[in-house]
Scaffold this motif. Structure first.
Motif, mmCIF file in Angstrom:
data_model
loop_
_atom_site.group_PDB
_atom_site.id
_atom_site.type_symbol
_atom_site.label_atom_id
_atom_site.label_comp_id
_atom_site.label_asym_id
_atom_site.label_seq_id
_atom_site.Cartn_x
_atom_site.Cartn_y
_atom_site.Cartn_z
ATOM 1 N N GLY A 105 0.847 -1.194 0.000
ATOM 2 C CA GLY A 105 0.000 0.000 0.000
ATOM 3 C C GLY A 105 0.877 1.235 0.000
ATOM 4 N N ASP A 106 0.607 2.138 0.929
ATOM 5 C CA ASP A 106 1.404 3.364 1.030
ATOM 6 C C ASP A 106 2.884 3.053 1.231
ATOM 7 N N SER A 107 3.156 2.069 2.050
ATOM 8 C CA SER A 107 4.528 1.580 2.231
ATOM 9 C C SER A 107 4.434 0.077 2.450
ATOM 10 N N ASP A 108 5.500 -0.626 2.116
ATOM 11 C CA ASP A 108 5.476 -2.081 2.290
ATOM 12 C C ASP A 108 5.429 -2.409 3.781
ATOM 13 N N SER A 109 4.318 -3.006 4.220
ATOM 14 C CA SER A 109 4.211 -3.399 5.619
ATOM 15 C C SER A 109 4.066 -4.917 5.697
ATOM 16 N N VAL A 110 4.836 -5.520 6.598
ATOM 17 C CA VAL A 110 4.824 -6.972 6.764
ATOM 18 C C VAL A 110 3.536 -7.378 7.471
ATOM 19 N N VAL A 111 2.764 -8.273 6.825
ATOM 20 C CA VAL A 111 1.527 -8.772 7.426
ATOM 21 C C VAL A 111 1.681 -10.218 7.916
ATOM 22 N N TYR A 112 2.778 -10.872 7.521
ATOM 23 C CA TYR A 112 3.010 -12.268 7.919
ATOM 24 C C TYR A 112 4.492 -12.572 7.804
ATOM 25 N N LYS A 113 5.010 -13.308 8.780
ATOM 26 C CA LYS A 113 6.421 -13.713 8.728
ATOM 27 C C LYS A 113 6.537 -15.149 9.243
ATOM 28 N N TYR A 114 7.298 -15.963 8.530
ATOM 29 C CA TYR A 114 7.561 -17.340 8.942
ATOM 30 C C TYR A 114 9.060 -17.590 8.811
ATOM 31 N N LYS A 140 3.325 -8.686 -1.763
ATOM 32 C CA LYS A 140 4.603 -9.273 -2.163
ATOM 33 C C LYS A 140 4.933 -10.411 -1.208
ATOM 34 N N ALA A 141 5.569 -11.429 -1.732
ATOM 35 C CA ALA A 141 6.114 -12.507 -0.908
ATOM 36 C C ALA A 141 7.623 -12.485 -1.077
ATOM 37 N N HIS A 142 8.344 -12.332 0.014
ATOM 38 C CA HIS A 142 9.816 -12.351 -0.010
ATOM 39 C C HIS A 142 10.296 -13.685 0.541
ATOM 40 N N PHE A 143 11.231 -14.308 -0.178
ATOM 41 C CA PHE A 143 11.824 -15.573 0.243
ATOM 42 C C PHE A 143 13.305 -15.338 0.536
ATOM 43 N N TYR A 144 13.696 -15.548 1.792
ATOM 44 C CA TYR A 144 15.091 -15.400 2.224
ATOM 45 C C TYR A 144 15.670 -16.774 2.513
ATOM 46 N N PHE A 145 16.907 -16.968 2.123
ATOM 47 C CA PHE A 145 17.626 -18.209 2.408
ATOM 48 C C PHE A 145 18.966 -17.817 2.992
ATOM 49 N N ASP A 146 19.237 -18.277 4.202
ATOM 50 C CA ASP A 146 20.454 -17.882 4.941
ATOM 51 C C ASP A 146 20.611 -16.359 4.944
ATOM 52 N N GLU A 147 19.514 -15.683 5.268
ATOM 53 C CA GLU A 147 19.432 -14.222 5.437
ATOM 54 C C GLU A 147 19.635 -13.413 4.153
ATOM 55 N N GLU A 148 19.603 -14.066 3.012
ATOM 56 C CA GLU A 148 19.738 -13.364 1.731
ATOM 57 C C GLU A 148 18.420 -13.463 0.970
ATOM 58 N N LEU A 149 17.923 -12.313 0.485
ATOM 59 C CA LEU A 149 16.694 -12.306 -0.306
ATOM 60 C C LEU A 149 16.972 -12.957 -1.656
ATOM 61 N N LEU A 150 16.319 -14.112 -1.896
ATOM 62 C CA LEU A 150 16.540 -14.830 -3.157
ATOM 63 C C LEU A 150 15.408 -14.636 -4.152
ATOM 64 N N SER A 151 14.194 -14.328 -3.668
ATOM 65 C CA SER A 151 13.076 -14.216 -4.601
ATOM 66 C C SER A 151 11.991 -13.302 -4.041
ATOM 67 N N GLU A 152 11.308 -12.619 -4.961
ATOM 68 C CA GLU A 152 10.159 -11.794 -4.616
ATOM 69 C C GLU A 152 9.045 -12.097 -5.609
ATOM 70 N N LEU A 153 7.873 -12.440 -5.079
ATOM 71 C CA LEU A 153 6.683 -12.693 -5.900
ATOM 72 C C LEU A 153 5.657 -11.606 -5.637
ATOM 73 N N ASN A 154 4.990 -11.163 -6.671
ATOM 74 C CA ASN A 154 3.881 -10.234 -6.522
ATOM 75 C C ASN A 154 2.584 -10.975 -6.812
ATOM 76 N N PHE A 155 1.568 -10.699 -6.004
ATOM 77 C CA PHE A 155 0.257 -11.265 -6.269
ATOM 78 C C PHE A 155 -0.802 -10.284 -5.784
ATOM 79 N N ARG A 156 -1.989 -10.431 -6.331
ATOM 80 C CA ARG A 156 -3.078 -9.507 -6.024
ATOM 81 C C ARG A 156 -4.142 -10.230 -5.202
ATOM 82 N N VAL A 157 -4.662 -9.530 -4.203
ATOM 83 C CA VAL A 157 -5.791 -10.020 -3.421
ATOM 84 C C VAL A 157 -7.009 -9.200 -3.813
#
Length: 150
Positions: free
Chosen positions: A73-82, A122-139
């Motif tokens: 939205g206005d700024s990227d805000s984390v709504v879920y973290k695993y 957006k979905a961010h995928f980190y592996f060993d603390e490095e961002l490896l992938s970003e997916l965009n999807f619409r709700v």
């Protein structure tokens, strides 16, 4: 250095037996990969699943991975973290040959993700603390389509 082979968000991931594939070992089956996620109510919580493949990584060491879902939205805000430690079964035959790099494939459920708004996520995928992938999807809200909305 590890690289992403693939990263997918979907409605479910299951292990299935395939006799003519992978020497009878179970393989992952992905159900309904997500590009647009129609939800009956907003805000809501919804369970998704993920599957990821990481290449050129040491298969004889344990690793960490993290998934974040952000609302754009206005700024990227984390709504879920695993976050989780990935305990890798050791491949002694590779270690004996001096070959440590290989391919890891894993997946699982992401339970009760909060979706506070319709719009882009957006979905961010980190592996060993490095961002490896970003997916965009619409709700989107199912009822919006019925009313002629987005």
């Amino acid at each position: 250095m590890a690289k992403i082979g693939y990263f997918v968000l979907c409605e479910d991931v299951q292990l299935v037996e395939r006799v003519n594939h992978s020497e009878g070992q179970p393989v992952q089956a992905l159900f309904s990969p997500i590009v647009v996620l129609p939800l009956p109510f907003i805000p809501t919580a919804f369970t998704l699943a993920f599957s990821a493949g990481v290449v050129d990584t040491n298969v004889n060491e344990d690793h960490q991975f993290k998934l974040e879902i952000l609302y754009s939205g206005d700024s990227d805000s984390v709504v879920y973290k695993y976050e989780s430690k990935l305990e890798v079964p050791k491949f002694e035959e590779l270690k004996e040959k001096g070959e440590a790099n290989g391919y890891l494939q894993f997946g699982g459920p992401l339970k009760n993700i909060t979706f506070p708004y319709v719009g882009l996520y957006k979905a961010h995928f980190y592996f060993d603390e490095e961002l490896l992938s970003e997916l965009n999807f619409r709700v989107k809200n199912d009822s919006d389509e019925e009313k002629g909305g987005a």
